[in-house]
Design a protein around this motif. Structure first.
Motif, short mmCIF file in Angstrom:
data_model
loop_
_atom_site.label_atom_id
_atom_site.label_comp_id
_atom_site.label_asym_id
_atom_site.label_seq_id
_atom_site.Cartn_x
_atom_site.Cartn_y
_atom_site.Cartn_z
N ASN A 1 0.85 -1.19 0.00
CA ASN A 1 0.00 0.00 0.00
C ASN A 1 0.89 1.24 0.00
OD1 ASN A 1 -1.91 1.99 0.27
ND2 ASN A 1 -2.46 1.47 2.37
N LEU A 2 0.86 1.98 -1.12
CA LEU A 2 1.65 3.20 -1.25
C LEU A 2 0.74 4.36 -1.68
CD1 LEU A 2 4.77 1.72 -3.11
CD2 LEU A 2 4.65 2.40 -0.71
N SER A 3 -0.45 4.37 -1.14
CA SER A 3 -1.40 5.43 -1.48
C SER A 3 -0.83 6.81 -1.14
CB SER A 3 -2.72 5.21 -0.72
OG SER A 3 -3.30 3.99 -1.08
N ASP A 4 -1.11 7.78 -1.99
CA ASP A 4 -0.68 9.18 -1.81
C ASP A 4 0.83 9.39 -1.95
OD1 ASP A 4 -3.27 10.47 -1.16
OD2 ASP A 4 -3.20 9.13 0.57
N ILE A 5 1.56 8.39 -2.41
CA ILE A 5 3.01 8.55 -2.55
C ILE A 5 3.34 9.50 -3.69
CG2 ILE A 5 3.36 6.62 -4.18
CD1 ILE A 5 5.92 5.94 -2.53
N LYS A 6 4.42 10.24 -3.55
CA LYS A 6 4.87 11.14 -4.61
C LYS A 6 6.14 10.56 -5.24
CE LYS A 6 6.04 15.95 -5.69
NZ LYS A 6 6.14 17.34 -5.18
N LEU A 7 6.03 10.18 -6.51
CA LEU A 7 7.15 9.62 -7.26
C LEU A 7 7.39 10.44 -8.52
CD1 LEU A 7 6.15 5.88 -6.78
CD2 LEU A 7 8.29 6.89 -5.95
N TRP A 8 7.35 11.74 -8.36
CA TRP A 8 7.54 12.66 -9.48
C TRP A 8 8.94 12.48 -10.08
CZ3 TRP A 8 10.68 17.33 -9.15
CH2 TRP A 8 10.60 18.15 -10.29
N GLN A 9 8.98 12.34 -11.40
CA GLN A 9 10.24 12.17 -12.14
C GLN A 9 11.06 10.98 -11.66
OE1 GLN A 9 12.46 15.87 -12.35
NE2 GLN A 9 11.12 16.68 -13.95
N ALA A 10 10.40 9.98 -11.12
CA ALA A 10 11.10 8.78 -10.65
C ALA A 10 11.38 7.84 -11.81
CB ALA A 10 10.26 8.06 -9.60
#
Length: 202
Positions: free
Chosen positions: A44-53
């Protein structure tokens, strides 16, 4: 259409145990991390930010990433089988050749994203924003695209057999050589030049 090359910016390598530990402790921002070819299925990784990952060839099958920020991320070749990405943002993301069978992308923002040659059978894109997205050569057989906005999208050579496109916006969409056999187009907005052709293949 603009796509950010995955090597135009630096990414930081992080292992899965570190990411999960920090996520559980409350951290959500993992922008520009490098998680290529790792397995994070069933998490569960809800709401995670992986911008430009850089998430190329990652395994996120059956994981929950609801409302995740994946803008401009590289998900080429990723395994997203049954992944929950409802209401997530994947604008300008690169998902070429990714596996998205039965993936949930309901109400997700996929504008200007790249899904060429992706396997998207049976996925849910109900109410999703796909403006300007490139789905050329992708397989969306029996996908649910009810109410989706595909305005300006590239669907050339896309397989949409049995897909539900009821009330979808296909205005200014490239449907050249798209396969629409048994597709549901009730109340869909179609590009004027494609109406006759679509009716013939429906």
């Amino acid at each position: 259409m603009f796509y950010l090359h995955p090597h135009k910016f630096k990414t930081k390598i992080i292992d899965t145990s570190q990411l999960i530990e920090r996520y559980v402790s409350g951290r959500r921002d993992f922008s520009r991390v490098n998680l290529t070819r790792v397995s994070l299925n069933d998490v569960n990784l809800s709401d995670i930010k992986l911008w430009q990952a850089n998430l190329a060839e990652i395994n996120l099958s059956r994981a929950s990433l609801r409302k995740a920020d994946l803008r401009e991320s590289n998900l080429s070749g990723a395994n997203l089988w049954r992944t929950d990405l409802g209401c997530a943002s994947l604008s300008n993301a690169k998902c070429s050749h990714a596996l998205l069978i039965r993936t949930n992308l309901q109400q997700a923002n996929l504008s200007q994203s790249l899904f060429d040659h992706a396997d998207m059978r049976l996925l849910c894109l109900m109410g999703a924003n796909l403006q300007g997205a490139d789905l050329s050569g992708a397989n969306l057989s029996f996908a649910d695209l009810r109410g989706a906005n595909l305005s300006g999208a590239n669907l050339s050579g896309t397989i949409l057999m049995g897909a539900n496109l009821s009330q979808a916006n296909l205005g200014n969409t490239n449907l050249e050589e798209a396969f629409l056999e048994r597709a549901e187009l009730n109340e869909a907005i179609l590009p004027a030049e494609a109406k006759n052709k679509v009716q013939l293949t429906w």
